[in-house]
Design a protein around this motif. Sequence first.
Motif, PDB file in Angstrom:
ATOM      1  N   MET A   1       0.843  -1.190   0.000  1.00 12.82           N
ATOM      2  CA  MET A   1       0.000   0.000   0.000  1.00 12.82           C
ATOM      3  C   MET A   1       0.881   1.243   0.000  1.00 12.82           C
ATOM      4  O   MET A   1       1.928   1.244   0.615  1.00 12.82           O
TER       5      MET A   1
ATOM      6  N   TRP B   1      -8.120  -1.513   5.421  1.00  8.42           N
ATOM      7  CA  TRP B   1      -7.619  -1.094   4.090  1.00  8.42           C
ATOM      8  C   TRP B   1      -6.227  -1.694   3.823  1.00  8.42           C
ATOM      9  O   TRP B   1      -5.907  -2.051   2.703  1.00  8.42           O
TER      10      TRP B   1
ATOM     11  N   ALA C   1      -5.476  -4.596   0.815  1.00  9.86           N
ATOM     12  CA  ALA C   1      -4.489  -4.364  -0.251  1.00  9.86           C
ATOM     13  C   ALA C   1      -3.518  -5.525  -0.442  1.00  9.86           C
ATOM     14  O   ALA C   1      -2.883  -5.641  -1.490  1.00  9.86           O
TER      15      ALA C   1
ATOM     16  N   ILE D   1      -8.772  -5.797  -4.362  1.00 10.58           N
ATOM     17  CA  ILE D   1      -9.180  -4.396  -4.560  1.00 10.58           C
ATOM     18  C   ILE D   1     -10.183  -4.299  -5.723  1.00 10.58           C
ATOM     19  O   ILE D   1     -11.128  -3.505  -5.676  1.00 10.58           O
TER      20      ILE D   1
ATOM     21  N   PRO E   1      -7.292   1.405  -1.740  1.00 13.22           N
ATOM     22  CA  PRO E   1      -5.827   1.403  -1.620  1.00 13.22           C
ATOM     23  C   PRO E   1      -5.150   0.839  -2.865  1.00 13.22           C
ATOM     24  O   PRO E   1      -5.791   0.192  -3.696  1.00 13.22           O
ATOM     25  N   GLN E   2      -3.872   1.084  -2.971  1.00  6.42           N
ATOM     26  CA  GLN E   2      -3.063   0.473  -4.034  1.00  6.42           C
ATOM     27  C   GLN E   2      -2.690  -0.940  -3.605  1.00  6.42           C
ATOM     28  O   GLN E   2      -2.380  -1.167  -2.435  1.00  6.42           O
ATOM     29  N   PRO E   3      -2.706  -1.894  -4.538  1.00  6.46           N
ATOM     30  CA  PRO E   3      -2.395  -3.280  -4.143  1.00  6.46           C
ATOM     31  C   PRO E   3      -0.940  -3.465  -3.729  1.00  6.46           C
ATOM     32  O   PRO E   3      -0.050  -2.788  -4.240  1.00  6.46           O
TER      33      PRO E   3
END
Lengths: 250, 150
Positions: free
Chosen positions: A1, A29, A33, A45, A146-148
Motif C-alpha cells: 500500500m 484497508w 491491499a 481491490i 488502496p493500491q495493491p
Amino acid sequence: MDSSTTYFDYSDSPYPIRAGLVDVHKDYWQTLAKAGSWFTGAERIAIAAEVRNALQCTFCAQRKTALSPYALQGEHLKGDVLSDDVVDAVHRIVTDQSRITKNYVQSNVQKGFSEEQYVELVGVVVNVLSIDEFHRALGLPQESLPQPVAGDPDHYRPAHTEHDTAYVAMIPPEGAVGPESDLWPERTANVLRALSLVPDAVRSWMKIANEHYLSMEAMGNFTGPNGRSINRMQIELVAGRVSSINECFY
Amino acid sequence: MLSLSAELSEATVNLQMINGDERATDGDVAHAKVLMHFAESFARRDETALTQARTALLNEAGPDVLVDTAGVAANFQRMVRIADSIGIPLDDRNVALSAGVREELDLQRFASAKNTPQASLKVRLMSLIARPMAKRMIKKMEAQRSKSES
C-alpha cells in the motif's frame, strides 16, 4: 500500500469519529491491499471496486425485480480485472443476496470458481460494504481504494471442515483448534462459522464488528456499560430495523 | 436481541418498532423514534429521508449517538449478506429461544427463512421453557460479572 497516502483521515468530518472506528478502517484497508488466501491484493481491490459498481449497476437493478434472478441475461457495470463469474457473485451479494442458492454456488465450483475463493470474496464484499455504508450513513464521502501490495495468495485451508450446514464447507463448532483456536470460544454460532473456510476472513469481519457493533464480550452483556453512547436496547432497535428492511431472517 | 435486552432491563418495549410501527416507539427506549427513522431511511437507501433523519438524530441525541448508530446500521448491512450468501440456518438453540419473537414479527415471510426449517410444535413448546431459563442464566452471569468488576 502507498504509505504516503493517509486513508480515513476524518479531520473534515462534521462529527468526531471514535478512535476505534478510525483504527479498524485503516487496518482493514491495509489487509484489503495484501494478498489473501485465494486472491491477490489487486484482485481483492478489484472485488472492492465491484462492490461500488454493483450499487450503480443497471443490470442488477433489473435483475432485482425479475421473477427469477437466474433467467435474465445482461451486462454488469464492471471493471476488467475479474472474471464474469466473480463479478456476478459480488454484484449478487451486494444487490440480491436473499436469492443466492446452493445450486448457484456449486455451479460456480463446477466452473472452477472454488468455494474457498467464494468465501474470501464474501468476506471482502461485506467488509468493504460495511465501511462504505458507515460513510453513507454519516453523509461522508467514500474512501478511495488502496493500491495493491504485491504478493501471492497463501492457499491456506483449515484442516477440519464439514459440509452439511450451509452452501460451503465450514469449520465444525468444536473445530476451532490449533491455528484456528482464536476464531471462537467453546460455544459459537453459525454466523461466526460462516466464513471459516477462510479463517482470515472471519478475523477481519470480527475486528470490524467489534467496533461497528459490539465485541464478543460486550454481546453477552445486555444491561451494563458497553463502551458506546447508545445502550443495548437502542443498538438492537437499529440492528433490528435495518435487518427487517433487509429481510434478514437470521 | 431487543426483546431479550428489554426483558433483562425490565423495560417496556413494543417489538413492532422493528417492523416500522411508529406508535410502538412510545416505550422505554430513549430516542426510539429518531433511531427507527434513521435506520429505515438508511436501509431503504432513501438519501433525502436519510439526510433528514441524520439531522433529527444529531439534534435530539448528539454526535456520539449519531456515529455509534451509523456503525450499528452499517454492521447489519453486512450480517444479512453473510447469512444469505453462505446459506446458514438459524442456530438450533436460537430456533427455540426466538420462536415467539419470530412469530410476533412474522419473520417467516422473508425469503432467507428458507435456510431454517419451521419450528415444530415441540420446539415452540420448548421455547416457553427455554426463554425464561436463558433469561435467568444471563441475569446470573451479569450479576457475577458486575460483582467481579466491583
